[in-house]
Structure formats: structure tokens, C-alpha cells
Design a protein around this motif. Structure first.
Motif, short mmCIF file in Angstrom:
data_model
loop_
_atom_site.label_atom_id
_atom_site.label_comp_id
_atom_site.label_asym_id
_atom_site.label_seq_id
_atom_site.Cartn_x
_atom_site.Cartn_y
_atom_site.Cartn_z
N MET A 1 -41.50 -33.62 -9.17
CA MET A 1 -41.04 -34.19 -7.90
C MET A 1 -40.57 -33.07 -6.97
N LYS A 2 -41.04 -33.12 -5.74
CA LYS A 2 -40.65 -32.12 -4.74
C LYS A 2 -39.86 -32.78 -3.63
N LEU A 3 -38.67 -32.24 -3.38
CA LEU A 3 -37.82 -32.69 -2.27
C LEU A 3 -37.61 -31.54 -1.31
N THR A 4 -37.62 -31.86 -0.01
CA THR A 4 -37.42 -30.87 1.02
C THR A 4 -36.22 -31.27 1.87
N VAL A 5 -35.36 -30.31 2.16
CA VAL A 5 -34.18 -30.55 3.01
C VAL A 5 -34.35 -29.75 4.29
N VAL A 6 -34.50 -30.44 5.40
CA VAL A 6 -34.60 -29.79 6.70
C VAL A 6 -33.18 -29.66 7.26
N GLY A 7 -32.78 -28.43 7.53
CA GLY A 7 -31.38 -28.14 7.81
C GLY A 7 -30.73 -27.66 6.53
N GLY A 8 -31.55 -27.03 5.67
CA GLY A 8 -31.07 -26.58 4.36
C GLY A 8 -30.02 -25.51 4.42
N GLY A 9 -29.86 -24.84 5.57
CA GLY A 9 -28.83 -23.84 5.72
C GLY A 9 -27.47 -24.41 6.08
N SER A 10 -27.37 -25.74 6.13
CA SER A 10 -26.10 -26.39 6.44
C SER A 10 -25.06 -26.11 5.36
N THR A 11 -23.80 -26.06 5.76
CA THR A 11 -22.75 -25.91 4.75
C THR A 11 -22.61 -27.17 3.91
N TYR A 12 -23.21 -28.29 4.34
CA TYR A 12 -23.25 -29.50 3.52
C TYR A 12 -24.10 -29.31 2.26
N THR A 13 -25.10 -28.45 2.34
CA THR A 13 -26.15 -28.41 1.32
C THR A 13 -25.64 -28.24 -0.11
N PRO A 14 -24.63 -27.41 -0.38
CA PRO A 14 -24.16 -27.32 -1.77
C PRO A 14 -23.65 -28.66 -2.32
N GLU A 15 -23.10 -29.51 -1.46
CA GLU A 15 -22.72 -30.86 -1.91
C GLU A 15 -23.96 -31.61 -2.39
N LEU A 16 -25.03 -31.52 -1.63
CA LEU A 16 -26.28 -32.19 -1.99
C LEU A 16 -26.86 -31.60 -3.27
N VAL A 17 -26.88 -30.28 -3.34
CA VAL A 17 -27.44 -29.59 -4.52
C VAL A 17 -26.64 -29.94 -5.77
N ASP A 18 -25.33 -30.01 -5.63
CA ASP A 18 -24.48 -30.39 -6.76
C ASP A 18 -24.88 -31.77 -7.28
N GLY A 19 -25.17 -32.69 -6.37
CA GLY A 19 -25.60 -34.03 -6.79
C GLY A 19 -26.94 -34.00 -7.50
N PHE A 20 -27.88 -33.23 -6.98
CA PHE A 20 -29.18 -33.10 -7.65
C PHE A 20 -29.01 -32.53 -9.06
N ALA A 21 -28.10 -31.56 -9.19
CA ALA A 21 -27.89 -30.93 -10.50
C ALA A 21 -27.24 -31.90 -11.48
N ARG A 22 -26.22 -32.63 -11.02
CA ARG A 22 -25.49 -33.54 -11.92
C ARG A 22 -26.30 -34.79 -12.27
N LEU A 23 -27.13 -35.23 -11.34
CA LEU A 23 -27.79 -36.53 -11.50
C LEU A 23 -29.29 -36.38 -11.73
N GLY A 24 -29.65 -35.34 -12.48
CA GLY A 24 -31.05 -35.08 -12.75
C GLY A 24 -31.73 -36.18 -13.54
N ASP A 25 -30.95 -36.98 -14.29
CA ASP A 25 -31.55 -38.08 -15.03
C ASP A 25 -31.96 -39.21 -14.11
#
Length: 421
Positions: A1-25
Motif C-alpha cells: 500500500m502506498k500513501l502520499t502526503v502533500v504538505g509532508g514538510g508540515s510540523t503536523y507530519t510526525p503526528e501522522l507518521v506516529d499513527g501509521f507506525a502504531r496502527l500498522g495492523d
């Protein structure tokens, strides 16, 4: 699965990445692409994102790029979280409306209109490029003003759903007050983006018992305190409004406050400078506590849930999203974008039936929907007169002298972002 984040340089992004990492199942991301034109920010955010994945043992690949077309190529879903004009434009949105005695805020009132005018054309261009790069990709819009931007996307025929974190934040708060898990709490959430009310709080799902009256009786003071609204108002409404309703229910009080303290934009700009310095620390491999003050709480959980459901995964069956009305609220046009509970699957969101809406809420929704119609026309077609008409229609403005003065200020402060100005 490929996901793309437009505005990936936002300071929000680590919050999003943390969710992807924790909720990989729930959402098994194999490739995460962060797209942003700001190479310096992208390097800092991308580096932290990779360290977060590594710390949590996530095997997904993280790619950073300024090339939108390459980044979106073959994507299953594309998340939009951009801010046209950056914090400097937000600072303007929050200040010049105050000169006319109107709320200065980045998503509602005159400032919200300015943001819509800057944002809609850019988002539509991005969406067309996404459609060429990956025709079946879902577009998840977190870019404000979400309701207007999502309506623009849907009108242009894109596979798009709007997302806001207000509902999930209230769900978490109510669950904590009730001593239960968030997934046990189902909200009767109704309105437009940033103009919503919780008219019921049900345990176990849409058909569960409504515990909102008991919740307000026992915890009403705490809920009202968080909203900065009087407890008796909540009792009289019989509902919990979103904190954005304070701009309507206490407009003049808010204007007085905003005139006597630094803007939220100034606070966020300083916070972003601190966050970016932290992100550059190679020892940091988790989202810093300061990020919670940035806003967007629970954004990652909401985004993961929505993307998983749209892509046929293990997302929650019912989620609060921004989607076409399609008769759900009969007092609004079918193509209006509303924010309600919906059943979400690979074919998109289907709003759940909404029982009769209190005229006190329905009237304001109808008024703001009319404003959003005019705001979208101004964003798509330009022209000072269309800007004036949208401002005149907004219930936080509504007087011709204010609308005239605000139209002049809006154009003057946003000329570099408006092709027609």
C-alpha cells in the motif's frame, strides 16, 4: 500500500507518521511519500519520520520528494495538509478582520474566506495531477477550510473525503469522562465543518443508549470549561457545540479577547521554529510532547481509520467525515458538504440518517451553507464583487459596510495569491 502526503514538510507530519507506525495492523503502509516544495523542512521532517518508523519496528519505506507527480504515481490514497501562504498568511487572516470589529480566524469569517480563495485553486490543481498519476486514488482532505475545499474537489469529480479532528477529540474526551474506551462512544454529530453539534452520545454504536443528558448533568461544567462557553448555555441547547461555535455564540467577547493578546498564528509560528529545531536532532525518534500544543490532536488516528476503511482494511465502520449531503439534511442542497457520521467503505462514505435537527442549529447551517456556496464561486471565478457577496452572506459579518471594508482588505493582503487580483 502506498500513501502520499502533500504538505509532508508540515510540523503536523510526525503526528501522522506516529499513527501509521502504531496502527500498522489497521493500515499496512508499505510506502509513505512526503511531498513538499520546501526542501529544508522536508529533510528535517523526513528524517524524524524514518526514525519514528525504525523505533516502532515498522518496515515501511519513507520517501521524500518535491515532485508531486512522481510522489502520487500509483498511490492508493493522497492526504492533503497544505497551507498556502504559510503562517505569514495566517497571521494576516487573524488580524485584518479585527480592524472592522469582526473575528479574525483562519477557517471562519473573513479570514476563512481569504484562506479558501488562496487554497481552492491550488488544491484543484494538485487533485488533477493526482488523478493523472493515480486515477483510483482516494483524496483525503485535511486542508482548511475543509468543507469548502472538499466541496470543490467533489464538484470537480474527484474521489475525495474531508476530514476534521473535532469529532474524534470530543469522542476521546467523552470516553474518558464516561470511563470507557473511545470505540464504545458513538457521537450523533451533525453540522458543517467547524459548525457542528453533538446532539447525542451513544454507547456501543448508532443504536445505543443516549447518555448525553447524564454526561451533561455530571460533567457539564468540565465540558463547558473546555469550550469556554457558559454551562447554562449547554443545558439550554441540550447539545455540545464544537469550540468553533464560540465565534458565533460569543462573537463580541471573542473579538475583545483577540484584540488584547498575540495571535494564534504568532504562537504557532514560534512553536514551529522550536519543533523544527527538535526534528533536526538525530537522537529524536518519537514525536515530541510540544507537538500536542500545535493542534490536530488525534489527527493520526482519524486519518488511519478513514484511509483503512476507504481502502478496504480494518477501519471503523462508522466515522465522522465531510461528504455530500444527498438528502441527509433535507433543509440543505444535495450537493452541500456536511459533517456527519457515515458508513465508510471502498465505495466512499454514506451518511447515516439524521433525525430532525433543531431549527436553532438548522438555521445557522443553512446560512453558512449559503455563504460557502458564494465563497466557492469567489474562489473558482474570482472578482471583488463575489468576495463582497460571500462576506455579506456570512453570519459573522452580514453588514454591507463591514463587507465592503473587509473585501478591500482581503484583496490587498492576498493579491500575490489571487490570479485575478
Amino acid at each position: 500500500m502506498k500513501l502520499t502526503v502533500v504538505g509532508g514538510g508540515s510540523t503536523y507530519t510526525p503526528e501522522l507518521v506516529d499513527g501509521f507506525a502504531r496502527l500498522g495492523d489497521i493500515l499496512p503502509v508499505e510506502e509513505l511519500v512526503l511531498v513538499d516544495p520546501d526542501a529544508e523542512r522536508l529533510e528535517l521532517v523526513g528524517g524524524l519520520a524514518r526514525r519514528i518508523f525504525a523505533r516502532q519496528g515498522h518496515g515501511g519505506r519513507i520517501v521524500t520528494t518535491a515532485d508531486l507527480d512522481a510522489g502520487a504515481d500509483g498511490a492508493d490514497a493522497v492526504l492533503l495538509q497544505l497551507r498556502v501562504g504559510g503562517q505569514a498568511a495566517r497571521q494576516q487572516d487573524e488580524t485584518w478582520p479585527l480592524e472592522c470589529g469582526c473575528v479574525g480566524q483562519e477557517t471562519t469569517g473573513a479570514g476563512g474566506l481569504a484562506k479558501a480563495l488562496r487554497t481552492v485553486p491550488v488544491v484543484l490543481d494538485i487533485a488533477e495531477r493526482v488523478r493523472r498519476a493515480s486515477p483510483r486514488a482516494w483524496i483525503i482532505d485535511f486542508t482548511n477550510p475543509v468543507g469548502i475545499v472538499t466541496r470543490a474537489l467533489l464538484r470537480a469529480g474527484h474521489r475525495a473525503v474531508g476530514l476534521c479532528n473535532v469529532a474524534i477529540g470530543l469522542q476521546r474526551k467523552f470516553a474518558a469522562l464516561l470511563g470507557t474506551g473511545p470505540r464504545e462512544v458513538h457521537l450523533d454529530h451533525v453540522g458543517l465543518n467547524h459548525l457542528t453539534w453533538e446532539t447525542g452520545v451513544r454507547l456501543g454504536g448508532p443504536g445505543g443508549a443516549d447518555v448525553l443528558p447524564a454526561l451533561l448533568a455530571e460533567h457539564g461544567d468540565a465540558v463547558a470549561g473546555d469550550l469556554r462557553l457558559p454551562r447554562p448555555l449547554l443545558d439550554r441547547l441540550g447539545a455540545v457545540p464544537s469550540y468553533y461555535l464560540r465565534y458565533y455564540y460569543a462573537h463580541d467577547e471573542v473579538v475583545r479577547e483577540l484584540r488584547t493578546k498575540p495571535s494564534r498564528a504568532a504562537e504557532v509560528a514560534e512553536m514551529e521554529r522550536r519543533l523544527l529545531r527538535m526534528y533536526g536532532n538525530p537522537a529524536l525518534d518519537e514525536k515530541p510532547a510540544l507537538l500536542a500544543e500545535r493542534g490536530g490532536a488525534f489527527y493520526s488516528e482519524a486519518a488511519v481509520d478513514l484511509a483503512a476503511a476507504l481502502l478496504g482494511g480494518a477501519g471503523s465502520p462508522y466515522q465522522v467525515v465531510n461528504a455530500r449531503n444527498r438528502g441527509t439534511l433535507p433543509f440543505l442542497p444535495d450537493d452541500a458538504v456536511i459533517e456527519v457520521q457515515a458508513s465508510v467503505g471502498p465505495e466512499g462514505p454514506v451518511p447515516l440518517p439524521v433525525p430532525g435537527v433543531d431549527p436553532l442549529f438548522a438555521g445557522l447551517m443553512a446560512n453558512v451553507t449559503a455563504y460557502e456556496d458564494l465563497a466557492l464561486e469567489a474562489a473558482l471565478r474570482g472578482g471583488r464583487d463575489r468576495v463582497f457577496r460571500a462576506l455579506l452572506a456570512h453570519p459573522l459579518i452580514g453588514q454591507y459596510a463591514y463587507a465592503d471594508a473587509l473585501a478591500d482588505r482581503l484583496v490587498a493582503h492576498n493579491r500575490e495569491h489571487l490570479a485575478w487580483a
